[in-house]
Motif scaffolding. Structure first.
Motif, PDB file in Angstrom:
ATOM      1  N   LYS A  89      10.235   8.075   1.222  1.00 42.69           N
ATOM      2  CA  LYS A  89       8.836   7.788   0.901  1.00 42.69           C
ATOM      3  C   LYS A  89       8.175   8.997   0.254  1.00 42.69           C
ATOM      4  O   LYS A  89       7.499   8.894  -0.763  1.00 42.69           O
ATOM      5  CB  LYS A  89       8.110   7.398   2.192  1.00 42.69           C
ATOM      6  N   GLU A  93       6.616   9.644  -3.653  1.00 44.85           N
ATOM      7  CA  GLU A  93       5.299  10.173  -4.042  1.00 44.85           C
ATOM      8  C   GLU A  93       5.453  11.252  -5.113  1.00 44.85           C
ATOM      9  O   GLU A  93       4.652  11.331  -6.047  1.00 44.85           O
ATOM     10  CB  GLU A  93       4.528  10.715  -2.825  1.00 44.85           C
ATOM     11  N   HIS A  96       5.891   9.431  -8.245  1.00 43.91           N
ATOM     12  CA  HIS A  96       4.622   8.884  -8.761  1.00 43.91           C
ATOM     13  C   HIS A  96       3.848   9.964  -9.510  1.00 43.91           C
ATOM     14  O   HIS A  96       3.280   9.720 -10.563  1.00 43.91           O
ATOM     15  CB  HIS A  96       3.748   8.345  -7.615  1.00 43.91           C
ATOM     16  N   ASP A 147      -1.584   4.069   2.180  1.00 45.17           N
ATOM     17  CA  ASP A 147      -0.830   3.400   1.111  1.00 45.17           C
ATOM     18  C   ASP A 147      -1.377   1.994   0.902  1.00 45.17           C
ATOM     19  O   ASP A 147      -1.397   1.497  -0.225  1.00 45.17           O
ATOM     20  CB  ASP A 147       0.663   3.377   1.413  1.00 45.17           C
ATOM     21  N   GLU A 176       4.698   1.455  -3.493  1.00 44.60           N
ATOM     22  CA  GLU A 176       3.614   1.537  -2.505  1.00 44.60           C
ATOM     23  C   GLU A 176       3.710   0.402  -1.484  1.00 44.60           C
ATOM     24  O   GLU A 176       3.351   0.581  -0.321  1.00 44.60           O
ATOM     25  CB  GLU A 176       2.228   1.497  -3.162  1.00 44.60           C
ATOM     26  N   HIS A 179       5.958   1.419   1.080  1.00 47.29           N
ATOM     27  CA  HIS A 179       5.330   2.447   1.925  1.00 47.29           C
ATOM     28  C   HIS A 179       4.413   1.815   2.972  1.00 47.29           C
ATOM     29  O   HIS A 179       4.381   2.220   4.125  1.00 47.29           O
ATOM     30  CB  HIS A 179       4.487   3.414   1.070  1.00 47.29           C
TER      31      HIS A 179
HETATM   32 FE   LIG Z   1       2.726   5.791  -1.263  1.00 47.51          FE
END
Ligand SMILES: [Fe+2]
Ligand SMILES: [Fe+2]
Length: 331
Positions: A89, A93, A96, A147, A176, A179
């Motif tokens: 996770k 990020e 992202h 999230d 997401e 998540h």
């Molecule tokens: Fe996230």
């Protein structure tokens, strides 16, 4: 190179017209109204570019800073399985952040500049990441609520008028949603466990509920950038609309967990079919944004240290690129 200052502090008006003609602006708005995607090389008003640079870079910084509160629990995850999931996770990020910095770069701002603006404090990131993660249950609450709130915000961004941002958001949203589920599953496990574990879950909800509602930004009446962003189809729903959607979806999830949302005035209105809630403490929000949240200093110090520690990697990459370029020029 895009050299104009970012409007991070809200000092200049992003909607202030640039040197564009009325015809250019009208033609641009016609494309937006027709739901055409605006691409990197297309003409766009300077204020549209500035707004996107501000929003996308702020979003990228949030992803990167957001790794810290959860990274705090990587070495203390309760099992190997939990650790592997959390590691994946946190790495998502980072990814992202990378997609988003790349999307912002298509608007002519360099990543170095964006990072410099973050480190100097000129650029902002989401206020939520300035709260501490005190227990393992916070990892559950973050996935579920933070999230979850991010998804509410980001699903409409998949239809944002700026092509590179909208396309980045499609993959981000898929991740997401994983998540959010992993966070809710941690909460479910804790709530089905001992009384102590359930109390831990309740405490995490108590601390993260209000900061999660603040993630949607100020009330519509006090939101400086909303109206123009809606007209440009960068934003599709107002802050208050998104917040309401989040509350309506999340309260029944809390009930299913057997937890209590920390709001005495929370009640379902049968007529409007929405939950009503008490006022948000906006002073807290503005204090955190201004740098006075519980962890602002710590987050920035850690980020600066990471930047300094990574200097040799950037330097090595630069020298390698120069050597390669020299070799291919000589060939
Ligand atoms: Fe996230
Ligand atoms: Fe993310």
């Amino acid at each position: 190179m895009y050299t104009q200052g970012l409007d991070q502090a809200g000092k200049s008006d992003p909607a202030k017209p640039g040197p564009e003609t009325r015809e250019q602006l009208d033609a641009f708005q016609t494309r937006i109204d027709a739901e055409e995607k605006i691409e990197a090389k297309d003409w766009m008003p300077e204020a549209y570019r500035r707004t996107l640079v501000r929003q996308i870079s702020q979003h990228a910084h949030s992803e990167i800073i957001g790794m810290q509160p959860e990274g705090n629990w990587l070495t203390r995850a309760p099992s190997l399985k939990r650790k592997a999931i959390l590691l994946a996770k946190v790495q998502d990020e980072a990814g992202h952040g990378l997609y988003l910095y790349s999307a912002a770069e298509t608007l002519g701002v360099s990543r170095d500049q964006m990072v410099a603006d973050l480190l100097s404090g000129k650029a902002k990131y989401s206020s939520i990441f300035n709260y501490p993660t005190l227990s393992w249950a916070d990892i559950g609450a973050i996935g579920w609520l933070v999230d979850g709130a991010a998804i509410m915000n980001q699903i409409p961004l998949c239809r944002c008028s700026y092509g590179p941002y909208s396309r980045a958001m499609i993959r981000v949203c898929k991740e997401e949603s994983f998540h959010q589920r992993q966070g809710y599953e941690i909460m479910l496990t804790l709530c089905g466990g001992t009384a102590e574990q359930k109390a831990m879950a309740q405490d995490a909800l108590n601390r993260f509920w209000w900061p999660s509602l603040m993630m949607f930004g100020p009330n519509d009446a006090n939101s400086t950038h909303s109206a123009q962003s809606m007209a440009w189809k960068i934003k599709r729903f107002s802050n208050d609309e998104l917040r309401q959607k989040f509350i309506d979806v999340t309260v029944p999830q809390a009930e299913f967990l057997g937890l209590t949302v920390p709001d005495d005035e929370l009640r379902y209105n049968e007529e409007t079919e929405h939950y009503e809630h008490s006022d948000i403490d906006w002073q807290e929000f503005f204090d955190v944004i201004a740098g006075n949240g519980p962890c602002n200093k710590q987050r920035m110090e850690k980020r600066r240290k990471a930047q300094d520690d990574g200097a040799w990697v950037r330097e090595a990459a630069r020298v390698y690129a120069e050597k390669k370029a020299a070799a291919s020029a000589a060939a």
